[in-house]
Design a protein around this motif. Structure first.
Motif, mmCIF file in Angstrom:
data_model
loop_
_atom_site.group_PDB
_atom_site.id
_atom_site.type_symbol
_atom_site.label_atom_id
_atom_site.label_comp_id
_atom_site.label_asym_id
_atom_site.label_seq_id
_atom_site.Cartn_x
_atom_site.Cartn_y
_atom_site.Cartn_z
ATOM 1 N N VAL A 38 -4.610 -2.983 1.024
ATOM 2 C CA VAL A 38 -3.401 -2.687 1.782
ATOM 3 C C VAL A 38 -3.678 -1.594 2.810
ATOM 4 O O VAL A 38 -4.744 -0.974 2.812
ATOM 5 N N SER A 39 -2.711 -1.361 3.667
ATOM 6 C CA SER A 39 -2.850 -0.310 4.672
ATOM 7 C C SER A 39 -2.881 1.062 4.012
ATOM 8 O O SER A 39 -2.427 1.240 2.878
ATOM 9 N N ASP B 184 9.103 0.977 7.274
ATOM 10 C CA ASP B 184 9.843 -0.264 7.056
ATOM 11 C C ASP B 184 8.893 -1.462 7.031
ATOM 12 O O ASP B 184 8.991 -2.331 6.161
ATOM 13 N N ALA B 185 7.969 -1.508 7.983
ATOM 14 C CA ALA B 185 7.021 -2.623 8.039
ATOM 15 C C ALA B 185 6.097 -2.648 6.828
ATOM 16 O O ALA B 185 5.662 -3.713 6.386
ATOM 17 N N ALA B 186 5.810 -1.478 6.270
ATOM 18 C CA ALA B 186 4.903 -1.407 5.123
ATOM 19 C C ALA B 186 5.610 -1.662 3.803
ATOM 20 O O ALA B 186 5.077 -2.366 2.937
ATOM 21 N N ALA B 187 6.824 -1.105 3.621
ATOM 22 C CA ALA B 187 7.333 -0.971 2.249
ATOM 23 C C ALA B 187 8.772 -1.396 2.021
ATOM 24 O O ALA B 187 9.283 -1.203 0.915
ATOM 25 N N SER B 188 9.438 -1.988 2.992
ATOM 26 C CA SER B 188 10.839 -2.358 2.782
ATOM 27 C C SER B 188 10.968 -3.669 2.005
ATOM 28 O O SER B 188 10.447 -4.704 2.429
ATOM 29 N N ARG B 189 11.689 -3.606 0.872
ATOM 30 C CA ARG B 189 11.956 -4.837 0.117
ATOM 31 C C ARG B 189 12.888 -5.772 0.884
ATOM 32 O O ARG B 189 12.913 -6.978 0.631
ATOM 33 N N PHE B 190 13.658 -5.219 1.819
ATOM 34 C CA PHE B 190 14.645 -6.010 2.558
ATOM 35 C C PHE B 190 14.093 -6.605 3.849
ATOM 36 O O PHE B 190 14.804 -7.315 4.549
ATOM 37 N N GLU C 3 4.757 -5.604 4.433
ATOM 38 C CA GLU C 3 3.486 -5.690 3.727
ATOM 39 C C GLU C 3 3.698 -5.729 2.214
ATOM 40 O O GLU C 3 2.990 -6.448 1.500
ATOM 41 N N ILE C 4 4.684 -4.989 1.720
ATOM 42 C CA ILE C 4 4.894 -4.950 0.268
ATOM 43 C C ILE C 4 5.399 -6.299 -0.248
ATOM 44 O O ILE C 4 5.060 -6.708 -1.362
#
Length: 291
Positions: A52-53, A28-34, A39-40
């Protein structure tokens, strides 16, 4: 998102749950649009090459691989169009009274995203949505990590994306595959280490005005795929591989039958009339189903 964790050793459940929760929090911290702080989203706002990570690089690599394997039917640059269509927040918080945007956002496709190791470049204005591929990778990672920590056989189900690791029960992993209360359902047994993904036009739905929407968008038209299939379920060696085929099949409609058959993957497709089509040695069903 519905989540299930099943383990072969009841004493391992608490540790398995902790492992799964930690993986989902990291994704969620890396890739959630919401998640505005993800990070994303920072990458999308930057407009310049960014390191990026390792986790986000893995998730982006999976999305780009899915795009390549499906000739762009799965496209991680579809985020802006999803926002245009009203999918601008978690599905539970959707406002179906908002007017429908009739114009397509900046034209984008997956080839515009550059990934070299951990260096990523995304043109300014292109909104990334890793969608189903990130959830599938999450299932694979969660099952593997829970098994690594506990040593038990593990099944993880993230909203229809199912991954397994370690030994299965003697009768196999018993999984109920269905696409609605009033439609045929089937119980199948999954072998150890295999995965199953189901993509559906019945879930994650909303309305804008009089038009019904669902979340699987055809990148070429910019609109939700025609609901030729209610659901498509695929068995493969990983949840990512299964989800890639099941999602693209929804977009391809009837063309998906020959495509899946050529890949010799077990699949179960339920069409808009509720008729069940099975392909590629789909596991024996012990209840329900029409062909």
């Amino acid at each position: 998102m519905d989540m299930q964790i099943i383990v072969t050793d009841p004493d391992a459940l608490a540790a398995a749950r902790c492992a799964v929760d930690a993986e989902l929090d990291a994704i969620d911290a890396a890739a959630s649009r919401f998640n505005p702080d993800s990070e994303i989203n920072a990458l999308t706002r930057s407009g310049r090459p960014t390191k990026v990570s390792e986790l986000l690089a893995e998730l982006l690599g999976a999305a780009l691989l899915a795009a390549q394997q499906t000739d762009g039917d799965i496209d991680p640059t579809i985020g802006a169009r999803l926002i245009d269509l009203g999918y601008d927040r978690d599905i539970a918080d959707m406002d179906s009274s908002a007017p429908l945007a009739m114009s397509v956002s900046q034209s984008a496709d997956w080839s515009m995203v550059s990934l070299d190791g951990r260096m990523v470049a995304v043109p300014l204005g292109v909104v990334l949505d890793l969608g189903s591929t990130a959830k599938a990778v999450a299932a694979d990672r969660c099952a593997a990590q829970a098994h690594r920590i506990t040593g038990a056989g593990v099944l993880v189900n993230l909203g229809g994306d199912i991954a397994t690791a370690g030994d299965a029960p003697d009768e196999g992993w018993q999984v109920l595959v269905c696409d609605g209360d009033d439609q045929p359902a089937a119980m199948v047994a999954l072998s150890p280490g295999v995965a199953l993904a189901t993509s559906s036009t019945l879930r994650r739905r909303w309305r804008h005005g009089k038009r019904a929407m669902h979340h699987i968008v055809d990148p070429r038209s910019g609109w939700p795929a025609e609901p030729v299939w209610r659901t498509v379920s695929v068995v493969a060696a990983s949840c990512l591989a299964a989800n890639t085929v099941s999602t693209a099949a929804v977009i391809r409609g009837w063309r998906a039958v020959d495509w899946i058959r050529a890949q010799r993957l077990p699949a179960r497709l339920v069409d808009s009339d509720g008729i069940v089509h099975t392909l590629g040695g789909w596991p024996a069903e012990n209840s329900g189903g029409r062909r």
